[in-house]
Design a protein around this motif. Structure first.
Motif: not given
Length: 142
Positions: A122-129, A131-140
């Protein structure tokens, strides 16, 4: 049809033939269910924020390992603007998170939980944080 004047930020979960539509309504998160996306139950309040100066934003309801997780982030009425604070609650019942203890706070805004193509990650996205835009990282999960 759901008649919610102040409803916003919808999120959809599909589980065992039922769609769960979660959204914000002021300081509350509400959920309605449907089997066909056309006929919906009356929405029920599944969570209500404890601080009147904050508003719930961008809720996401997911299931992981037979538990349900509610993610929501903060809109601050005192210092208007999006906060990079996402709160996570866990329960066995997807329709009632009232009185549940916070399990973690994440530094993210408007989170979306994405299941990887392999079905496990699973991955989690974050807008504006961060960095500006959409950021995605793996959710552990721990």
């Amino acid at each position: 049809k759901i008649n919610e004047k102040n409803g916003r930020d919808p999120s959809l979960m599909f589980l065992n033939g039922i769609y769960y539509l979660s959204y914000c309504s002021g300081n509350a998160v509400k959920t309605a269910t449907s089997k066909d996306l056309a006929n919906w139950t009356e929405p029920v309040e599944i969570y209500n924020g404890e601080v009147a100066l904050y508003q719930c934003e961008s809720p996401t309801l997911i299931r992981n390992n037979d538990k349900f997780y509610l993610f929501w982030c903060l809109w601050n009425e005192v210092l208007p603007g999006h906060g990079e604070r996402t709160f996570v609650y866990c329960l066995n019942n997807p329709l009632d998170f009232h009185g549940q203890a916070l399990i973690t706070e994440l530094t993210a805004h408007a989170p979306e939980i994405i299941k990887g193509e392999d079905g496990d990650r699973r991955y989690i996205s974050s807008t504006q944080y961060p960095r500006c835009g959409i950021n995605v990282d793996r959710l552990e999960w721990k």
